[in-house]
Design an enzyme around this catalytic site. Structure first.
Site, short mmCIF file in Angstrom:
data_model
loop_
_atom_site.label_atom_id
_atom_site.label_comp_id
_atom_site.label_asym_id
_atom_site.label_seq_id
_atom_site.Cartn_x
_atom_site.Cartn_y
_atom_site.Cartn_z
N GLY A 182 1.14 -1.27 0.34
CA GLY A 182 0.23 0.05 -0.11
C GLY A 182 0.72 1.39 0.01
O GLY A 182 2.13 1.35 0.14
N ASP A 183 0.35 1.90 -0.06
CA ASP A 183 0.63 3.59 -0.07
C ASP A 183 2.04 3.57 -1.57
O ASP A 183 2.76 4.45 -0.98
CB ASP A 183 1.57 4.31 1.54
CG ASP A 183 0.51 3.85 2.17
OD1 ASP A 183 -0.65 4.48 1.99
OD2 ASP A 183 0.63 3.68 3.01
N LYS A 193 -0.62 5.36 -5.92
CA LYS A 193 -1.45 4.93 -6.53
C LYS A 193 -2.94 6.02 -6.69
O LYS A 193 -3.27 6.45 -7.87
CB LYS A 193 -2.81 3.97 -5.90
CG LYS A 193 -1.46 2.44 -5.85
CD LYS A 193 -2.57 1.76 -4.88
CE LYS A 193 -3.11 2.13 -3.93
NZ LYS A 193 -2.19 1.63 -2.97
N GLY A 233 -5.45 5.82 1.85
CA GLY A 233 -5.58 7.44 1.93
C GLY A 233 -4.95 7.36 0.99
O GLY A 233 -3.72 6.86 0.62
N HIS A 234 -4.97 7.96 0.04
CA HIS A 234 -4.42 8.12 -1.33
C HIS A 234 -4.28 9.91 -1.75
O HIS A 234 -5.37 10.95 -1.67
CB HIS A 234 -5.33 7.81 -2.68
CG HIS A 234 -6.21 6.52 -2.83
ND1 HIS A 234 -6.07 5.52 -4.08
CD2 HIS A 234 -4.95 5.40 -2.41
CE1 HIS A 234 -6.76 4.19 -2.68
NE2 HIS A 234 -5.81 4.06 -2.07
N THR A 235 -3.18 10.16 -1.57
CA THR A 235 -2.46 11.61 -1.63
C THR A 235 -2.67 11.91 -3.66
O THR A 235 -1.99 11.78 -4.33
CB THR A 235 -1.60 11.71 -0.84
OG1 THR A 235 -1.59 11.01 0.42
CG2 THR A 235 -1.25 13.04 -0.97
N GLN A 278 -5.50 -0.20 -1.33
CA GLN A 278 -4.80 -1.02 -0.72
C GLN A 278 -3.53 -1.96 -1.58
O GLN A 278 -3.15 -0.91 -2.68
CB GLN A 278 -5.07 -2.51 0.52
CG GLN A 278 -5.88 -2.00 1.07
CD GLN A 278 -7.48 -1.26 1.15
OE1 GLN A 278 -8.15 -1.90 0.38
NE2 GLN A 278 -7.15 0.28 1.44
N THR A 294 -3.80 7.86 6.67
CA THR A 294 -5.13 7.96 7.05
C THR A 294 -4.99 7.22 8.54
O THR A 294 -5.45 8.41 9.01
CB THR A 294 -5.38 5.67 6.16
OG1 THR A 294 -5.46 6.46 5.57
CG2 THR A 294 -7.01 6.05 6.92
N GLY A 307 -1.95 8.65 9.92
CA GLY A 307 -0.50 9.21 10.51
C GLY A 307 0.96 8.73 11.68
O GLY A 307 1.51 9.23 11.60
N GLY A 326 8.53 7.75 -10.93
CA GLY A 326 7.70 9.73 -10.46
C GLY A 326 8.89 10.21 -10.14
O GLY A 326 9.48 9.46 -9.30
P1 GDP Z 1 -1.36 5.03 -2.27
O1 GDP Z 1 -2.24 4.94 -1.29
O2 GDP Z 1 -1.12 5.04 -2.98
O3 GDP Z 1 -2.72 6.22 -3.55
O4 GDP Z 1 0.18 6.34 -1.47
P2 GDP Z 1 -0.23 7.84 -0.28
O5 GDP Z 1 -0.36 8.66 -0.77
O6 GDP Z 1 -0.72 6.21 0.69
O7 GDP Z 1 1.54 7.54 -0.15
C1 GDP Z 1 1.69 8.19 -1.36
C2 GDP Z 1 3.21 9.07 -0.90
O8 GDP Z 1 3.91 9.56 -2.08
C3 GDP Z 1 2.24 10.64 -0.74
O9 GDP Z 1 2.36 11.55 -0.29
C4 GDP Z 1 3.15 11.26 -2.09
O10 GDP Z 1 2.18 12.43 -2.94
C5 GDP Z 1 3.94 10.60 -2.34
N1 GDP Z 1 4.18 10.56 -3.90
C6 GDP Z 1 3.71 9.66 -5.09
N2 GDP Z 1 4.59 9.75 -5.99
C7 GDP Z 1 5.61 10.15 -5.55
C8 GDP Z 1 6.79 10.50 -6.19
O11 GDP Z 1 7.41 10.34 -7.14
N3 GDP Z 1 8.06 11.46 -5.26
C9 GDP Z 1 7.98 12.16 -4.09
N4 GDP Z 1 8.68 12.36 -3.08
N5 GDP Z 1 6.31 11.51 -3.27
C10 GDP Z 1 5.76 11.38 -4.18
P1 IMO Z 2 -3.75 2.53 1.05
O1 IMO Z 2 -5.39 2.48 -0.48
C1 IMO Z 2 -1.26 0.96 3.53
C2 IMO Z 2 -3.12 -2.00 6.20
C3 IMO Z 2 -3.36 -1.74 7.58
C4 IMO Z 2 -3.06 -2.72 8.01
C5 IMO Z 2 -4.32 -3.76 7.28
C6 IMO Z 2 -5.35 -4.36 8.23
O2 IMO Z 2 -3.57 3.96 0.98
O3 IMO Z 2 -2.79 2.10 0.15
P2 IMO Z 2 -7.33 -2.94 7.34
O4 IMO Z 2 -8.06 -1.25 8.49
O5 IMO Z 2 -7.49 -2.56 6.36
O6 IMO Z 2 -8.23 -3.70 8.08
O7 IMO Z 2 -6.00 -3.05 8.02
O8 IMO Z 2 -3.55 -3.40 6.45
N1 IMO Z 2 -3.77 -1.23 5.17
C7 IMO Z 2 -2.79 -0.20 4.82
N2 IMO Z 2 -1.25 -0.18 4.43
N3 IMO Z 2 -2.42 1.41 2.54
C8 IMO Z 2 -3.44 1.02 2.86
O9 IMO Z 2 -4.79 2.28 1.92
C9 IMO Z 2 -4.21 0.39 3.59
N4 IMO Z 2 -4.98 -0.33 3.75
C10 IMO Z 2 -5.50 -1.09 5.20
O10 IMO Z 2 -2.38 -0.46 8.22
O11 IMO Z 2 -1.85 -3.21 8.25
MG MG Z 3 -2.47 5.90 1.45
#
Ligand code: GDP
Ligand code: IMO
Ligand code: MG
Length: 423
Positions: free
Chosen positions: A12-13, A16, A40-42, A222, A298, A300, A411
């Site tokens: 995750g994170d 996307k 949590g998608h930024t 995820q 999501t 912190g 990226g």
């Molecule tokens: P998601 O859940 O897959 O949409 O990802 P998140 O938003 O939770 O986390 C990705 C983090 O990396 C966010 O703070 C984005 O703004 C940041 N981010 C995404 N791509 C890049 C990149 O290529 N470089 C940098 N420095 N930050 C990025």
């Molecule tokens: P995005 O879409 C990162 C993790 C939680 C925990 C496990 C189970 O932003 O990539 P849950 O509340 O789903 O039962 O928790 O999954 N988790 C994530 N980790 N990014 C996410 O979503 C996540 N969604 C759930 O931290 O380990």
């Molecule tokens: Mg995320």
């Protein structure tokens, strides 16, 4: 390509949201198919940051229809808050459609999520948003769906019936405080009035879009290693975030999917508990976290950080049928120092490139690394492959070789425009 899917290949994170936002510019429909507000998608648009938990990230483009598919679990209070936040920023929410088949997260799901975490032998580190208990109810066939919210008497009966059992579990098993069904009914019928214009038959809507040759983009939440079937079970979420989840979570057939993009970071991060073979519990991990701002969108929570693991991405490529990779944070990894890429595992004296299902077997695996030179230039302004330093290109080429999938996007920063198309 008419039907595109974006999925996470790690834990995750991966970033996307940034690709969904970018690709949504050319899409007619953007749909979520799994998970809930654990996501949590930024998105960073013109320097302004948006954190989306439930609304499809395409909502910032005025022309896209946004769909919350049947595979999503919906917390109506969170959804309404997110809608209000965007409406205040001038976004038109009339383009939102919610599947009548999507299951609803109720207060007892959140309470049970927290109580189960407290009483588990080893905590999973869930987001405590009620995700697991809501999907459990769906499988147990006592879930409440969005279409039930629209029929007040039926909804009231379902809540009373469910709570008569859940309250006994909350009180007798966990020693928690029981919930009042009538308060929940009143609260949720208020949400129902607000959401009613958006709830409907998204299966027909998506089918007609696909049949009409319109562009549909699926937003993964995820990731593969959090998948209920393919992730590091039991340290996973309770849904199927892999590409196969698009079909069960939205109602289109597998043959209708044209393109599946797997997003990864140039390193690895994980929030919550569970195994992580390339984790760096040292100053390298700290450095990645600080340079990459790796704190949960999501909850912190600080994210655990380590090197990129090509064994994982290769597994992801297989279970998702990936057609391309999008590698984020190339700007970040170049500033960490000497870069390591895990290309295989060594287990009991033998090399393997297969990711084990059994976590005890995984614990016996140690990463085999290849090392790469870092680069000193700031690459955040690069927009072309040839502008990247030769060391960065070498690292990307190695990722392609070891993962077995071509890289399409790189990226180099958080913004919508901070992308390099692989030449
Ligand atoms: P998601 O859940 O897959 O949409 O990802 P998140 O938003 O939770 O986390 C990705 C983090 O990396 C966010 O703070 C984005 O703004 C940041 N981010 C995404 N791509 C890049 C990149 O290529 N470089 C940098 N420095 N930050 C990025
Ligand atoms: P995005 O879409 C990162 C993790 C939680 C925990 C496990 C189970 O932003 O990539 P849950 O509340 O789903 O039962 O928790 O999954 N988790 C994530 N980790 N990014 C996410 O979503 C996540 N969604 C759930 O931290 O380990
Ligand atoms: Mg995320």
């Amino acid at each position: 390509m008419p039907v595109q899917v974006v999925v996470g290949t790690q834990w995750g994170d991966e970033g996307k949201g940034k690709y969904i936002d970018m690709l949504a510019a050319g899409a007619d429909v953007v749909a979520r198919f799994s998970g809930g507000n654990n996501a949590g998608h930024t998105l960073v648009v013109d320097g302004v940051k948006y954190a989306m938990h439930l609304l499809p990230s395409g909502i910032l483009h005025p022309h896209t229809l946004c769909v919350i598919g049947n595979g999503v679990v919906v917390d109506p209070a969170v959804l309404i808050r997110e809608m209000d936040m965007l409406a205040d920023r001038g976004v038109d929410l009339s383009r939102l459609r919610i599947s009548e088949r999507a299951h609803v997260i109720l207060p007892y799901h959140r309470v049970l999520d927290a109580l189960q975490e407290q009483h588990r032998g080893a905590a999973i580190g869930t987001t405590r948003r009620g995700i697991g208990p809501a999907y459990s109810d769906k499988a147990e066939r006592c879930g409440i769906r969005m279409c039930d919210l629209l029929v007040p008497e039926r909804f009231a009966r379902q809540v009373r019936e469910n709570l008569s059992i859940k309250n006994r579990i909350i009180e007798c098993v966990y020693g928690g405080a029981p919930l009042d069904p009538e308060a929940i009914i009143t609260e949720y019928l208020g949400y129902a009035r607000r959401l009613a214009p958006h709830i409907g038959d998204t299966v027909s809507l998506l089918a007609e879009a696909v049949e009409g040759g319109r562009k549909v983009l699926y937003e993964g939440a995820q990731a593969t290693f959090l998948d209920l079937d393919f992730g590091t079970y039991p340290y996973v979420t309770s849904s199927n975030p892999v590409a196969g989840g698009v079909c069960t979570g939205s109602g289109i057939g597998p043959r209708q999917v044209d393109d599946i993009i797997g997003v990864l970071k140039a390193y690895t991060s994980r929030v919550g508990e569970g195994p992580f073979p390339t984790e760096q519990k040292n100053d390298i991990g700290d450095r990645i976290r600080e340079l990459g701002h790796e704190y949960g969108t999501t909850t912190g929570r600080p994210r655990r950080c380590g090197w990129l693991d090509a064994v994982m991405i290769r597994f992801s490529a297989r279970v998702n049928g990936l057609t391309a990779l999008a590698v984020n944070h190339l700007d970040t990894i170049g500033r960490v120092g000497r870069i390591r890429l895990c290309v295989a595992y060594e287990k009991e004296g033998r090399r393997t490139r297969d990711f084990p299902a059994d976590l005890d077997q995984l614990a016996l695996c140690s990463p085999v690394y290849e090392d790469f030179e870092p680069w000193s230039e700031d690459i955040s302004g690069c927009r072309n492959w040839n502008e990247l330093p030769v060391e960065a290109r070498r690292y990307v080429e190695a990722i392609e070789t070891h993962c077995g999938v071509p890289v399409r996007y790189l990226g180099v920063g958080p913004g919508r425009e901070s992308l390099v198309l692989r030449g």
